[in-house]
Design a protein around this motif. Structure first.
Motif, PDB file in Angstrom:
ATOM      1  N   GLU A   1       0.838  -1.191   0.000  1.00  0.00           N
ATOM      2  CA  GLU A   1       0.000   0.000   0.000  1.00  0.00           C
ATOM      3  C   GLU A   1       0.875   1.244   0.000  1.00  0.00           C
ATOM      4  OE1 GLU A   1      -2.597  -0.276   3.293  1.00  0.00           O
ATOM      5  OE2 GLU A   1      -3.721  -1.984   2.484  1.00  0.00           O
ATOM      6  N   ILE A   2       0.306   2.335  -0.506  1.00  0.00           N
ATOM      7  CA  ILE A   2       1.067   3.569  -0.650  1.00  0.00           C
ATOM      8  C   ILE A   2       1.528   4.090   0.706  1.00  0.00           C
ATOM      9  CG2 ILE A   2       0.986   5.951  -1.468  1.00  0.00           C
ATOM     10  CD1 ILE A   2       1.039   3.823  -3.661  1.00  0.00           C
ATOM     11  N   GLU A   3       0.659   4.008   1.688  1.00  0.00           N
ATOM     12  CA  GLU A   3       1.047   4.508   3.004  1.00  0.00           C
ATOM     13  C   GLU A   3       2.147   3.659   3.625  1.00  0.00           C
ATOM     14  OE1 GLU A   3       0.202   7.257   4.384  1.00  0.00           O
ATOM     15  OE2 GLU A   3      -1.079   7.781   2.677  1.00  0.00           O
ATOM     16  N   GLN A   4       2.089   2.364   3.410  1.00  0.00           N
ATOM     17  CA  GLN A   4       3.146   1.498   3.933  1.00  0.00           C
ATOM     18  C   GLN A   4       4.471   1.762   3.222  1.00  0.00           C
ATOM     19  OE1 GLN A   4       2.123  -2.627   3.837  1.00  0.00           O
ATOM     20  NE2 GLN A   4       4.004  -3.307   4.824  1.00  0.00           N
ATOM     21  N   MET A   5       4.417   2.016   1.922  1.00  0.00           N
ATOM     22  CA  MET A   5       5.629   2.369   1.192  1.00  0.00           C
ATOM     23  C   MET A   5       6.183   3.706   1.682  1.00  0.00           C
ATOM     24  SD  MET A   5       4.380   1.260  -2.636  1.00  0.00           S
ATOM     25  CE  MET A   5       5.891   1.770  -3.397  1.00  0.00           C
ATOM     26  N   ARG A   6       5.283   4.646   1.988  1.00  0.00           N
ATOM     27  CA  ARG A   6       5.727   5.950   2.471  1.00  0.00           C
ATOM     28  C   ARG A   6       6.419   5.823   3.829  1.00  0.00           C
ATOM     29  NH1 ARG A   6       3.876  10.640   0.552  1.00  0.00           N
ATOM     30  NH2 ARG A   6       2.047   9.574  -0.301  1.00  0.00           N
ATOM     31  N   SER A   7       5.854   4.988   4.706  1.00  0.00           N
ATOM     32  CA  SER A   7       6.474   4.798   6.023  1.00  0.00           C
ATOM     33  C   SER A   7       7.810   4.083   5.911  1.00  0.00           C
ATOM     34  CB  SER A   7       5.526   3.999   6.922  1.00  0.00           C
ATOM     35  OG  SER A   7       5.279   2.704   6.391  1.00  0.00           O
ATOM     36  N   THR A   8       7.915   3.115   4.989  1.00  0.00           N
ATOM     37  CA  THR A   8       9.191   2.441   4.767  1.00  0.00           C
ATOM     38  C   THR A   8      10.243   3.408   4.249  1.00  0.00           C
ATOM     39  OG1 THR A   8       8.013   0.384   4.253  1.00  0.00           O
ATOM     40  CG2 THR A   8      10.303   0.528   3.571  1.00  0.00           C
ATOM     41  N   LEU A   9       9.833   4.308   3.347  1.00  0.00           N
ATOM     42  CA  LEU A   9      10.764   5.311   2.822  1.00  0.00           C
ATOM     43  C   LEU A   9      11.225   6.257   3.926  1.00  0.00           C
ATOM     44  CD1 LEU A   9      12.154   6.785   0.468  1.00  0.00           C
ATOM     45  CD2 LEU A   9      10.008   8.024   0.092  1.00  0.00           C
ATOM     46  N   GLU A  10      10.298   6.739   4.738  1.00  0.00           N
ATOM     47  CA  GLU A  10      10.667   7.664   5.813  1.00  0.00           C
ATOM     48  C   GLU A  10      11.608   7.001   6.817  1.00  0.00           C
ATOM     49  OE1 GLU A  10       8.464  10.461   9.193  1.00  0.00           O
ATOM     50  OE2 GLU A  10       7.297   9.196   7.814  1.00  0.00           O
ATOM     51  N   GLU A  11      11.338   5.740   7.149  1.00  0.00           N
ATOM     52  CA  GLU A  11      12.201   5.031   8.094  1.00  0.00           C
ATOM     53  C   GLU A  11      13.603   4.829   7.522  1.00  0.00           C
ATOM     54  OE1 GLU A  11      12.332   0.689  10.384  1.00  0.00           O
ATOM     55  OE2 GLU A  11      10.614   1.262   9.141  1.00  0.00           O
ATOM     56  N   ALA A  12      13.687   4.497   6.226  1.00  0.00           N
ATOM     57  CA  ALA A  12      14.993   4.282   5.608  1.00  0.00           C
ATOM     58  C   ALA A  12      15.795   5.572   5.528  1.00  0.00           C
ATOM     59  CB  ALA A  12      14.814   3.672   4.212  1.00  0.00           C
ATOM     60  N   ILE A  13      15.141   6.692   5.217  1.00  0.00           N
ATOM     61  CA  ILE A  13      15.860   7.971   5.128  1.00  0.00           C
ATOM     62  C   ILE A  13      16.367   8.400   6.507  1.00  0.00           C
ATOM     63  CG2 ILE A  13      15.566  10.430   4.631  1.00  0.00           C
ATOM     64  CD1 ILE A  13      13.737   9.691   2.358  1.00  0.00           C
ATOM     65  N   MET A  14      15.550   8.255   7.541  1.00  0.00           N
ATOM     66  CA  MET A  14      15.986   8.612   8.886  1.00  0.00           C
ATOM     67  C   MET A  14      17.137   7.727   9.349  1.00  0.00           C
ATOM     68  SD  MET A  14      14.229  11.203   9.782  1.00  0.00           S
ATOM     69  CE  MET A  14      14.635  11.208  11.525  1.00  0.00           C
ATOM     70  N   GLU A  15      17.089   6.456   8.977  1.00  0.00           N
ATOM     71  CA  GLU A  15      18.177   5.540   9.342  1.00  0.00           C
ATOM     72  C   GLU A  15      19.468   5.904   8.624  1.00  0.00           C
ATOM     73  OE1 GLU A  15      19.228   0.777   8.829  1.00  0.00           O
ATOM     74  OE2 GLU A  15      17.168   1.494   8.636  1.00  0.00           O
ATOM     75  N   THR A  16      19.374   6.286   7.357  1.00  0.00           N
ATOM     76  CA  THR A  16      20.573   6.633   6.590  1.00  0.00           C
ATOM     77  C   THR A  16      21.202   7.925   7.086  1.00  0.00           C
ATOM     78  OG1 THR A  16      19.580   5.566   4.659  1.00  0.00           O
ATOM     79  CG2 THR A  16      21.450   7.001   4.262  1.00  0.00           C
ATOM     80  N   ARG A  17      20.399   8.895   7.482  1.00  0.00           N
ATOM     81  CA  ARG A  17      20.935  10.170   7.954  1.00  0.00           C
ATOM     82  C   ARG A  17      21.770  10.005   9.229  1.00  0.00           C
ATOM     83  NH1 ARG A  17      15.788  14.301   7.169  1.00  0.00           N
ATOM     84  NH2 ARG A  17      16.066  14.673   4.917  1.00  0.00           N
ATOM     85  N   SER A  18      21.400   9.042  10.060  1.00  0.00           N
ATOM     86  CA  SER A  18      22.104   8.839  11.329  1.00  0.00           C
ATOM     87  C   SER A  18      23.183   7.770  11.255  1.00  0.00           C
ATOM     88  CB  SER A  18      21.091   8.454  12.416  1.00  0.00           C
ATOM     89  OG  SER A  18      20.400   7.264  12.065  1.00  0.00           O
ATOM     90  N   THR A  19      23.503   7.285  10.065  1.00  0.00           N
ATOM     91  CA  THR A  19      24.483   6.218   9.895  1.00  0.00           C
ATOM     92  C   THR A  19      25.685   6.759   9.136  1.00  0.00           C
ATOM     93  OG1 THR A  19      22.708   4.578   9.797  1.00  0.00           O
ATOM     94  CG2 THR A  19      24.878   3.886   9.031  1.00  0.00           C
TER      95      THR A  19
END
Length: 380
Positions: free
Chosen positions: A100-118
């Motif tokens: 679903e679009i919302e699930q894809m959006r949450s996966t994208l947001e989680e991945a970007i936040m994880e990458t910024r802090s790594t």
């Protein structure tokens, strides 16, 4: 009216399955029949790609001439109906079902936040994904979601982390395997497995030669005798026979020849690997190859200068002002160069970057950021 909206493709589909729909002997309660009866065909209309071949279970009223809906449906069919369809208008009407679009959006947001802090060295290694329509549809679905992040980006490093997070989200959505360990920023210095095996054989052969020489010199300790017996295991040689010294010499010579052969094999493989790497480097970067060939061998056995001497050396060169006496030739050169029109400043436009990325290979080895050209092409 409904047939005109469906189009020619749906009519052909109805005709091809009319023998199953009209035959009373076919039971549409089977899993096979229901799976085909519940297919949603997307056909172009005035409102976009949203025309259904069969009405859903929530639609009670059916139009005249439409195929009746099955009353009972399995649970897995209902789950399939709720799965959204990601349309791909560039793939000749074929579509890919994703999350679903919302699930894809949450996966994208989680991945970007994880990458910024790594840190860069701790980022996971992105795998090479298949160039399939399904994967391309996922990349296109994430493109409009990246607009908000990219517009708020302050510099190139943040843009790079956003793109890497988007690539990481795509890999998680499609189920690609990601390495849990961080990437190594330097070149790997591990010894090849074949060389390790040969060096282990050489070490064992040299140890055996040493014990055979000790036994031949008169050393009869139990460990030495046991090793000699193991060296002659499977042969008719006995330690009590009169020509045992000659047998020991023959065995030692045989081991020495094997060690020489293994050493030549290592040198031959090493030279072949060097030639291969040089040929590949010659095709990609000739300047780097010539520099590596001309670079002298640096000896690390000399004394290391201390920090005070280093600071004093460079301070004497750069901190003290120096008055240079150039001579009259500088004025002659300046007068000759006065009429030369200066070169226009080089301006790199987004089109130049897009053209350079377009011609680059998709899965060429990435830089320190770990982002392949495939993702730079996909995220527009």
């Amino acid at each position: 009216m409904e047939v005109s909206r469906i189009g020619l493709g749906c009519i052909v589909f109805l005709l091809s399955w009319s023998h199953l729909l009209l035959s009373p002997s076919k039971t549409w309660q089977t899993e096979f029949g229901i799976s085909y009866a519940q297919i949603y065909l997307m056909a172009p209309n005035s409102n976009g790609y949203d025309v259904r071949l069969f009405p859903s279970s929530n639609e009670n009223a059916t139009t005249e001439g439409a195929v009746p809906q099955v009353a009972e449906q399995p649970a897995h069919v209902d789950a399939a109906e709720n799965t959204p369809v990601v349309a791909d208008s560039n793939d000749d009407g074929t579509f890919t079902q994703e999350l679903e679009i919302e699930q894809m959006r949450s996966t994208l947001e989680e991945a970007i936040m994880e990458t910024r802090s790594t840190p860069l060295e701790n980022r996971p290694r992105l795998p090479r994904i298949a160039l399939s329509k399904r994967n391309r549809a996922v990349v296109r679905a994430l493109n409009p979601m990246l607009v908000t992040y990219l517009e708020a980006s302050r510099d190139l490093c943040e843009t790079d982390s956003i793109l890497f997070g988007a690539a990481l989200a795509v890999c998680r959505i499609i189920g690609a395997k990601l390495s849990t360990a961080g990437r190594t920023t330097g070149q790997s210095s591990a010894i090849p497995a074949w060389r390790t095996r040969i060096e282990e054989r050489i070490a064992k052969a040299r140890a055996l030669i040493g014990r055979l020489i000790c036994f031949r010199s008169g050393n009869t300790r139990p460990r030495i005798v046991r090793t000699v017996r193991m060296a002659f295991a499977g042969t008719n040689v006995s330690l009590s026979q009169p020509d045992i010294m000659q047998k020991l010499t023959e065995r030692i010579d045989d081991l020495k020849q094997r060690i020489a052969a293994w050493g030549k094999r290592i040198r031959r493989y090493t030279e072949r690997s060097t030639r291969f790497n040089q040929n590949r480097l010659f095709q990609s970067d000739q300047k780097r190859l010539y520099k590596s060939l001309e670079r002298p061998m640096v000896s690390e056995t000399g004394p290391v200068p201390n920090q005070a001497d280093t600071v004093a050396f460079w301070r004497s060169l750069w901190s003290e002002p120096v008055n240079h006496n150039e001579g009259p030739w500088t004025e002659v050169v300046a007068s000759q160069c006065a009429g030369i029109t200066p070169m226009d400043p080089v301006t790199i436009t987004p089109d130049d970057v897009a053209e350079a990325v377009r011609r680059a290979p998709n899965w060429k080895s990435p830089g320190l950021d770990g982002l392949h050209h495939y993702w730079l092409k996909g995220f527009v």
